[in-house]
Motif scaffolding. Structure first.
Motif, PDB file in Angstrom:
ATOM      1  N   VAL A 157      -6.211   1.023  -2.032  1.00 24.73           N
ATOM      2  CA  VAL A 157      -5.090   1.943  -2.266  1.00 24.73           C
ATOM      3  C   VAL A 157      -3.855   1.480  -1.494  1.00 24.73           C
ATOM      4  O   VAL A 157      -2.732   1.469  -2.020  1.00 24.73           O
ATOM      5  CB  VAL A 157      -5.474   3.382  -1.868  1.00 24.73           C
ATOM      6  N   GLY A 158      -4.047   1.062  -0.241  1.00 23.90           N
ATOM      7  CA  GLY A 158      -2.920   0.620   0.577  1.00 23.90           C
ATOM      8  C   GLY A 158      -2.230  -0.606   0.016  1.00 23.90           C
ATOM      9  O   GLY A 158      -0.998  -0.678  -0.013  1.00 23.90           O
ATOM     10  N   ILE A 159      -3.005  -1.580  -0.451  1.00 26.36           N
ATOM     11  CA  ILE A 159      -2.395  -2.813  -0.955  1.00 26.36           C
ATOM     12  C   ILE A 159      -1.666  -2.559  -2.270  1.00 26.36           C
ATOM     13  O   ILE A 159      -0.616  -3.154  -2.539  1.00 26.36           O
ATOM     14  CB  ILE A 159      -3.461  -3.935  -1.090  1.00 26.36           C
ATOM     15  N   LEU A 160      -2.181  -1.661  -3.112  1.00 27.29           N
ATOM     16  CA  LEU A 160      -1.478  -1.326  -4.347  1.00 27.29           C
ATOM     17  C   LEU A 160      -0.181  -0.575  -4.049  1.00 27.29           C
ATOM     18  O   LEU A 160       0.840  -0.781  -4.713  1.00 27.29           O
ATOM     19  CB  LEU A 160      -2.380  -0.491  -5.261  1.00 27.29           C
ATOM     20  N   ALA A 175       1.598   2.663   3.533  1.00 29.04           N
ATOM     21  CA  ALA A 175       0.717   1.630   2.969  1.00 29.04           C
ATOM     22  C   ALA A 175       0.057   0.818   4.079  1.00 29.04           C
ATOM     23  O   ALA A 175      -1.144   0.523   4.025  1.00 29.04           O
ATOM     24  CB  ALA A 175       1.529   0.712   2.050  1.00 29.04           C
ATOM     25  N   ALA A 176       0.827   0.473   5.116  1.00 32.26           N
ATOM     26  CA  ALA A 176       0.269  -0.277   6.243  1.00 32.26           C
ATOM     27  C   ALA A 176      -0.813   0.539   6.953  1.00 32.26           C
ATOM     28  O   ALA A 176      -1.841   0.000   7.371  1.00 32.26           O
ATOM     29  CB  ALA A 176       1.382  -0.650   7.219  1.00 32.26           C
ATOM     30  N   ALA A 177      -0.590   1.854   7.067  1.00 31.95           N
ATOM     31  CA  ALA A 177      -1.573   2.720   7.730  1.00 31.95           C
ATOM     32  C   ALA A 177      -2.886   2.759   6.952  1.00 31.95           C
ATOM     33  O   ALA A 177      -3.974   2.729   7.549  1.00 31.95           O
ATOM     34  CB  ALA A 177      -1.007   4.131   7.885  1.00 31.95           C
ATOM     35  N   LEU A 178      -2.823   2.814   5.622  1.00 31.21           N
ATOM     36  CA  LEU A 178      -4.039   2.859   4.808  1.00 31.21           C
ATOM     37  C   LEU A 178      -4.837   1.558   4.932  1.00 31.21           C
ATOM     38  O   LEU A 178      -6.074   1.582   5.012  1.00 31.21           O
ATOM     39  CB  LEU A 178      -3.684   3.135   3.345  1.00 31.21           C
TER      40      LEU A 178
END
Length: 405
Positions: free
Chosen positions: A102-105, A119-122
């Protein structure tokens, strides 16, 4: 990559006795999953120059991205390790990789600085659930060769960290931020591999003990153990503060000092990270043979002469010295983790989570602080300042001997 077909079939293995043999296919699958996990993580710093240009970010904001990722990756890890030492959770492995996906998407399609932070946190949360459990599985499959298992596991991560910038230079930098989404395919494959590993782990929980590894035989008092862990933490600090200067800012250093292109600077970063992967591979088995303390001595203090030279040489020698530094410095981490696990043999997951957490935490704080200093004093001054950090390796003299008493 030959280990990948074995991962889904791991579930079919029958339970084994407490005297577990070396199971290289399991260790190899852990290393493959670690490669994918850290490859995806490496995409973030690899695209910093593009994000800086697209969103008009300062070095301090770049440091905040690093801090957000590293703190989410570090703060949860010791807790996850402590809890799963007592209550194994095989399903955490694939679940964490879903967070990474999910974060990379999100990173491919974000349109603002706060969204980049989320996104970095995920991606960081996915990492925090991966390392303690995967490190424990590698140890369970080690057949007593803990250094070999830990270094093989760790070298997978370092190989992923090395290939991340190279793939980013080929796939993302020329074609734009949206192409980060291609790395989602790696995350999806990791979910499959980790699902197979989680099934193997579940079928081998007879190997798991609340105090896995038995009672300590080193004869050290609780206070002496805590002091030794503090020294190890300080050594991790010196190593990963210095590493943060490379992983977050080496490309900027090369661009500013030698007027390289972004793509060319990524190739130099790849050479450094490739040397890190090679050093990690050799550090664990050598530690099994000659002792962890000797490896730690060589790895941290031994890099100091080269780190002190690096800010003062030309481009060719910058490339050579960066590879020498990466190779020598990397051999310490596997030895540090196994040394700490031998200090507290009943807390394998917690120790792995703690030291992986310290690795990410110090890297994140280092990335933020060094970014702030770079805005004020310039990136070349940052590398000059960081060159003194390996001198803290002298603290290795304070570590105890762990020979059985």
């Amino acid at each position: 990559m030959s280990s990948s077909p074995a991962a889904p079939s791991l579930a079919g293995a029958s339970p084994v006795s407490q005297a577990s043999p070396l199971v290289m296919r399991v260790i190899g699958a852990c290393a493959l999953a670690h490669l994918i996990n850290d490859l995806i993580q490496a995409v973030l710093p690899a695209i910093y120059p593009m994000l800086k240009l697209n969103y008009g970010l300062s070095f301090a904001q770049i440091g905040l991205i690093t801090l957000t990722f590293q703190l989410t990756a570090s703060l949860l890890q010791p807790w996850v390790g402590y809890h799963t030492d007592r209550h194994p959770k095989p399903w955490l492995l694939p679940a964490g990789s879903v967070c990474t996906l999910v974060g990379i998407l999100m990173l491919a399609f974000v349109g603002s600085f706060p969204a980049i932070l989320l996104a970095a946190a995920l991606v960081g949360i996915g990492s925090s659930t991966f390392h303690p459990e995967a490190s424990r599985i590698a140890r369970l499959a080690s057949g007593g060769r803990y250094g070999l298992a830990q270094s093989t596991f760790q070298v997978g991560g370092n190989a992923g960290t090395a290939f991340g910038p190279l793939l980013a230079a080929a796939i993302i930098i020329p074609f734009g931020q949206g192409n980060v989404a291609w790395f989602g395919l790696f995350a999806a494959f990791a979910i499959v591999v980790l699902y197979g590993l989680s099934r193997w782990y579940r079928h081998h929980l007879t190997l798991f003990k609340l105090k896995q590894g038995g009672a300590a035989t080193h004869g050290l008092s609780a206070g002496r153990v805590k002091f030794a862990l503090l020294i190890l933490a300080l050594l991790v600090f010196s190593k990963y503060f210095y590493m943060a200067s490379f992983t977050s800012y080496f490309t900027f250093f090369l661009i500013e000092k030698f007027d390289l292109s972004v793509a060319s600077s990524q190739l130099y970063l790849f050479l450094f990270l490739g040397a890190v992967a090679a050093g990690t591979f050799f550090g664990g088995p050598i530690g099994d043979r000659i002792g962890r303390k000797q490896v730690i001595w060589f790895s941290i203090l031994g890099v100091a002469p080269f780190s002190l030279l690096l800010p003062h040489v030309d481009l060719f020698w910058t490339g050579v010295l960066s590879m020498v530094i990466g190779f020598i410095l990397a051999s310490a981490f596997s030895a540090i983790v196994v040394f700490a696990q031998e200090l507290m043999p009943g807390n394998v997951g917690m120790i792995a989570g703690l030291f992986f957490g310290l690795m990410f935490g110090f890297g994140g704080i280092g990335g933020a602080l060094l970014g702030y200093l770079a805005d004020i004093h310039g990136i070349e001054e940052v590398f000059l300042l960081c060159s003194f950090l390996p001198l803290l390796g002298i603290l290795t003299a304070l570590l105890p001997s762990l020979k059985a008493r």
